[in-house]
Design a protein around this motif. Sequence first.
Motif, PDB file in Angstrom:
ATOM      1  N   VAL A 186     -47.242  31.535  72.734  1.00 39.32           N
ATOM      2  CA  VAL A 186     -47.054  31.082  71.360  1.00 39.32           C
ATOM      3  C   VAL A 186     -46.468  32.193  70.524  1.00 39.32           C
ATOM      4  N   GLY A 187     -45.410  31.861  69.806  1.00 34.99           N
ATOM      5  CA  GLY A 187     -44.853  32.819  68.878  1.00 34.99           C
ATOM      6  C   GLY A 187     -44.114  33.977  69.521  1.00 34.99           C
ATOM      7  N   TRP A 188     -43.786  33.854  70.810  1.00 30.55           N
ATOM      8  CA  TRP A 188     -43.018  34.934  71.430  1.00 30.55           C
ATOM      9  C   TRP A 188     -41.917  34.346  72.295  1.00 30.55           C
ATOM     10  N   PRO A 189     -40.701  34.872  72.300  1.00 31.67           N
ATOM     11  CA  PRO A 189     -40.258  35.942  71.409  1.00 31.67           C
ATOM     12  C   PRO A 189     -40.256  35.487  69.952  1.00 31.67           C
ATOM     13  N   PRO A 190     -40.329  36.439  69.052  1.00 31.37           N
ATOM     14  CA  PRO A 190     -40.474  36.078  67.635  1.00 31.37           C
ATOM     15  C   PRO A 190     -39.191  35.515  67.038  1.00 31.37           C
ATOM     16  N   VAL A 191     -38.940  34.266  67.379  1.00 26.63           N
ATOM     17  CA  VAL A 191     -37.787  33.557  66.830  1.00 26.63           C
ATOM     18  C   VAL A 191     -38.355  32.494  65.898  1.00 26.63           C
ATOM     19  N   ARG A 192     -37.867  32.440  64.684  1.00 32.75           N
ATOM     20  CA  ARG A 192     -38.436  31.509  63.719  1.00 32.75           C
ATOM     21  C   ARG A 192     -38.205  30.066  64.128  1.00 32.75           C
ATOM     22  N   SER A 193     -39.154  29.235  63.818  1.00 30.85           N
ATOM     23  CA  SER A 193     -39.057  27.820  64.213  1.00 30.85           C
ATOM     24  C   SER A 193     -37.788  27.195  63.684  1.00 30.85           C
ATOM     25  N   PHE A 194     -37.436  27.590  62.473  1.00 34.21           N
ATOM     26  CA  PHE A 194     -36.221  27.066  61.855  1.00 34.21           C
ATOM     27  C   PHE A 194     -35.036  27.294  62.778  1.00 34.21           C
ATOM     28  N   ARG A 195     -34.939  28.489  63.286  1.00 35.19           N
ATOM     29  CA  ARG A 195     -33.828  28.864  64.159  1.00 35.19           C
ATOM     30  C   ARG A 195     -33.932  28.167  65.514  1.00 35.19           C
ATOM     31  N   LYS A 196     -35.159  28.127  66.046  1.00 36.54           N
ATOM     32  CA  LYS A 196     -35.376  27.478  67.337  1.00 36.54           C
ATOM     33  C   LYS A 196     -34.951  26.028  67.279  1.00 36.54           C
ATOM     34  N   MET A 224     -32.901  24.597  65.170  1.00 36.16           N
ATOM     35  CA  MET A 224     -31.459  24.486  64.969  1.00 36.16           C
ATOM     36  C   MET A 224     -30.720  24.616  66.285  1.00 36.16           C
ATOM     37  N   LEU A 225     -31.096  25.649  67.038  1.00 36.67           N
ATOM     38  CA  LEU A 225     -30.396  25.898  68.300  1.00 36.67           C
ATOM     39  C   LEU A 225     -30.687  24.781  69.294  1.00 36.67           C
ATOM     40  N   PHE A 252     -41.362  19.157  68.050  1.00 37.45           N
ATOM     41  CA  PHE A 252     -42.496  19.250  67.131  1.00 37.45           C
ATOM     42  C   PHE A 252     -42.824  17.882  66.549  1.00 37.45           C
TER      43      PHE A 252
END
Lengths: 235, 587
Positions: free
Chosen positions: A88-98, A100-101, A118
């Motif tokens: 959870v939470g690693w690598p530290p990529v923001r959910s917003f970015r995740k 989007m990609l 989600f």
Amino acid sequence: MEVGVKMGMKGGGDEVGGKEKEKMGYEETELRLGLPGDGEVVRKRDFSHTVDLKLNLISTSPTDDKDKNIVPSHLDPAKPPPAKAQVVGWPPVRSFRKNMLATQKSSGSEDSGEKAAFVKVSMDGAPYLRKVDLRMYKTYQQLSDALAKMFSSFTIGNCGSQGLLKDFMNESKLMDLLNGSDYVPTYEDKDGDWMLVGDVPWEMFIESCKRLRIMKGTEAIGLAPRAMEKCKNRS
Amino acid sequence: MPKRLAYSLPDEVLEHVFSFIQSDKDRNVVSAVCKSWYEIERWCRRKIFVGNCYAVSPKMVIRRFPQVESIELKGKPHFADFNLVPDGWGGYVLPWITEMAGAYPWLEEIRLKRMVVMDESLELIAKSFKDFKVLVLASCEGFSTDGLAAIAASCKNLRELDLRESEVDDSSVHWLSHFPETYTSMVSLNISCLGSDEVSFSALERLVSRCPNLRSLKLNRAVPLDKTANILRLAPQLVEFGTCTYSAELRSDVFSNLAGAFSNCKELRSLCGFWDVVPDYFPAIYSVCSRLTSLNLSYATIQSPDLIKLVSHCPSLQRLLVLDYIEDSGLEALASNCKDLQELRVFPSDPFDAEPNASLTEQGLVAVSLGCPKLQAVLYFCRRMSNAALVTIAQNSPNLTRFRLCIIEPNTADYLTGEPFDVGFGAIVVHCKDLIRLSLSGLLTDCVFEYIGKYAKKLEMLSVAFAGDSDLGLHHVLSGCESLRKLEIRDCPFGDKALLTNAAKLETMRSLWMSSCSVSFGACKLLSQKMPRLNVEVIDERGPPDSRPENCTVDKLYMYRSVAGPRFDMPPFVWTKDEDLALRLSP
């Protein structure tokens, strides 16, 4: 900036130091993931072991000594390498970015394995919503454990012996469930219909689930006919 | 003699002098000089920054500063960005808005980060502040387009509406149309986070066409490419522009329209967006490239050769955000073309894949540090690193103020030597004397923390994950880093000893986050009792921590200094020392 209050070393130190020994034993009572055949050992560095099922809990060993004696599982020939699971939470990529990609990839590429899914989870009686990434789990059981943990402060004593998820294959069991006060997970699918969780194969479920709602069995009774139909179709 | 001079100056003169002092730190120092300066200063402070919304209560702020025009608040801890803070934790802005609605009728600016903002708050803002000008909601959530509609309808003098990276619920209201036809004041609009249903393009066009002062416009993904050109033609004065979706294939009419529109934009300095961009369209922006100082391509899934071509047209670039598709070769091109580069962020295109999908290694960053003497801020995701590379980077970029390295696989060692990265990060803190922010990764022992404690004297924020061997590591940081304000730690074997020994240090910092470490509940209770101005929150979804032995470790711990006392908006999975709350926790 001087460190005025020395908390630990003298008076309080013994209290803390004394607990050191006990701490080494606490792991037994600590909630741990223990993959089958893992034994009692928790390896602090071997994070890939310690993630899978739980949403937010990664157990670590507090002391060094254990580390030196451990053969990391990926080097131990007796154990197959554990399936790579997401921390959870690693690598530290923001959910917003995740997100989007992920949306971009799925629109273009064949491999949608990493697409985050989600969905909001609400529970009758709970004052707040939670969100889960369905792709973090591989089976209904994992999801059920995670949900139970998330809402544990509300469901203590209300889950029944088998956790949130029951066996929907059996008509009479289903009727029992819907008549009781246990909690039942339901979901809204792509068509906007509310269904009982567990009625379709897992892969199909994560594709079609838009949101989850954990409701009391008696309230889910309206969903019974559809679920019953599915039971009948299977038998 | 100086003392008499100070007292002989009339208040108005002092106030005028103070008006030149903008920074919070300086203002705080000024107010501490003497009682009369404190009084004068508090009446003329117009801008407030509250780094942790629970550190102080709105009533306290209002009591001390009666005439505030601008407020900035931050809510959830940074690790909330990575889903480590459960939903419902807190960070609600409504209590602040409610108090300020009565006390600051002339409030003009509200900037929020990581807070929960409900429509009710937005509606209250819309109706309470007659001259409201600036609303920035960064990484916020809890509101819908209904709330936005209220703002649009009522805030006649709104200049800035920035929703960067917030989560907005779609209530199917065409909120943009709620800006009246008479409204013309928009200067900066950022709606990049909105989905396609939430923005009516025709309303957007009409809005842009009647706002001659519009300088910054960041559109959302759903605006089609041919519409982009229309928008640009309506606003050739833009300095900052966020583009939208590019179509699948190159169409020459769309291309030339776009190229023409861009060439009119003589003031354009910053571009972002580029979602789903097709590289064939890049030449349409070549006319503005030579003036660009900031380029955010971090959502553009295009490959290295196209990135290299683009970057070679941008010699004035100071800031570049990009995906690892740029590869080492692209970063080498960047290093040779962009000598003014100050900030570089390289994000992973495929963060969860064990295998690298782009040829990006430590070499790229080394090249940039060698070629770009002004480099100050780095955020770099990669899968491979060496101590030698880190030492080179440290020696070449002594002006670094922010260095965040994320080696994707935890506990990865130096690929050349198999060693931990203690020496490499040690070099960073030794050479980069002005370092204020550092994020560590890779295999690390307690040694690296010894270096950090000894040399990183200006360090304000440190992020640590999967590192260290013992409490000594944490102790080095807490006892050595004099300027430390924010410390966030996950999955490290740090426990009670270091925390309790350095308890007083904790009150000199804004906050400390520790998750999946080895801090016991007993230690948390002790800290709570001994440090009344420290709010110690145990976040544990397994149930009330006092249902387990005291030596059990806590799942997550968030500690922050506060003069407001314990908060009362906590969900059941957050425990603090307030006795009454123990009763609330039982189901």
